[in-house]
Design a protein around this motif. Sequence first.
Motif, PDB file in Angstrom:
ATOM      1  N   ARG A  31      -9.526  -4.875   6.602  1.00 29.59           N
ATOM      2  CA  ARG A  31     -10.451  -3.530   6.848  1.00 29.59           C
ATOM      3  C   ARG A  31      -9.453  -2.644   7.295  1.00 29.59           C
ATOM      4  O   ARG A  31     -10.406  -1.059   6.984  1.00 29.59           O
ATOM      5  CB  ARG A  31     -11.270  -3.294   7.020  1.00 29.59           C
TER       6      ARG A  31
ATOM      7  N   ILE B 260       1.044  -1.905  -0.243  1.00 32.51           N
ATOM      8  CA  ILE B 260      -0.052   0.080  -0.205  1.00 32.51           C
ATOM      9  C   ILE B 260       1.004   1.283  -0.034  1.00 32.51           C
ATOM     10  O   ILE B 260       0.828   2.432  -0.627  1.00 32.51           O
ATOM     11  CB  ILE B 260      -0.939   0.035   1.487  1.00 32.51           C
TER      12      ILE B 260
ATOM     13  N   SER C 182      -7.705   5.005  -5.971  1.00 38.35           N
ATOM     14  CA  SER C 182      -8.506   3.797  -5.180  1.00 38.35           C
ATOM     15  C   SER C 182      -7.935   2.467  -5.844  1.00 38.35           C
ATOM     16  O   SER C 182      -6.979   1.884  -6.636  1.00 38.35           O
ATOM     17  CB  SER C 182      -9.339   3.265  -6.533  1.00 38.35           C
TER      18      SER C 182
ATOM     19  N   SER D 255      -0.192   3.604  -2.745  1.00 35.29           N
ATOM     20  CA  SER D 255      -1.458   4.699  -2.842  1.00 35.29           C
ATOM     21  C   SER D 255      -0.614   5.933  -3.793  1.00 35.29           C
ATOM     22  O   SER D 255      -1.657   7.312  -3.517  1.00 35.29           O
ATOM     23  CB  SER D 255      -1.333   4.755  -1.334  1.00 35.29           C
TER      24      SER D 255
ATOM     25  N   GLY E 174      -8.473  -1.086   4.125  1.00 36.97           N
ATOM     26  CA  GLY E 174      -8.679  -0.261   2.552  1.00 36.97           C
ATOM     27  C   GLY E 174     -10.152  -1.439   2.368  1.00 36.97           C
ATOM     28  O   GLY E 174     -11.137  -2.238   3.546  1.00 36.97           O
TER      29      GLY E 174
END
Length: 195
Positions: A62, A40, A49, A44, A65
Motif C-alpha cells: 500500500r 513503478i 493509473s 508511472s 499504491g
Amino acid sequence: MLQPTQTSWVILAGGQASRMGGKDKGLIELNQKPLIEHVIERLSPQTPSILINANRNQDAYRAFGFVFSDQFKDFPGPMGGIHAGLVHAETDWVGFVPCDSPQINTDLVERFCNAVKEDTDILVAHDGDHQQPVFTLYHKRVLPKLTAFLERGDRKIILLYKECNTSYVDFSDSPNCFVNLNTPEELAQFGQLES
C-alpha cells in the motif's frame, strides 16, 4: 487510437515466489530499492493509473499504491491477478506487468496502445522468440470469458487466447524489457551487472 490515459496498469505481485524461497519478490531489494519500486519508476511516466495485485504483505504494498488481492482463493497464478485487475480497474483497457521486471520499456504503454484495433480483446508482448503473457493488455469485455475459464479450473493462458481475439505486440528490438528476476541468484547477478 487508444491513449495511455485511457488505460490502467496492474503490477502483478500476487505470486507465491517459490523460486525465491517464498520471499515476496516485489518487496525484495535490488540496488537498495524494492523491485516493485523499479517497476513503478518505469511505468508511472507512461500511465496515470497504476494498481497492485498482491496476496501477501498488502500493507507494505500500500505504500506504493492501491492494492487488491485475487478473487479466486486457490491462487491461479498470474491469471488470478489478471482477473482481479479487470474487476478492480476503472478503465475499459487494463494492462499487466510483473513485479520482478525492472527494465520495462519506457514506451511499453504506448506500444500497446498503438497496437489496439477495434476488435482486439487481448494484446500480448512478443520478444521475437517468445510471447510474454504477463506483459499484456486486456479489454474488460474478456472478463466473463476469463471468469468462466478460471471457474472451469483452466490455467493454460494459451487456451484463453484461442477463445478471444488475441494479437501480439512486437518488442523484438528490446527483449531485455522482459528480464525477470525469479531466483536469488538471478537477483544477485542482475544487481552486480546494474551497479
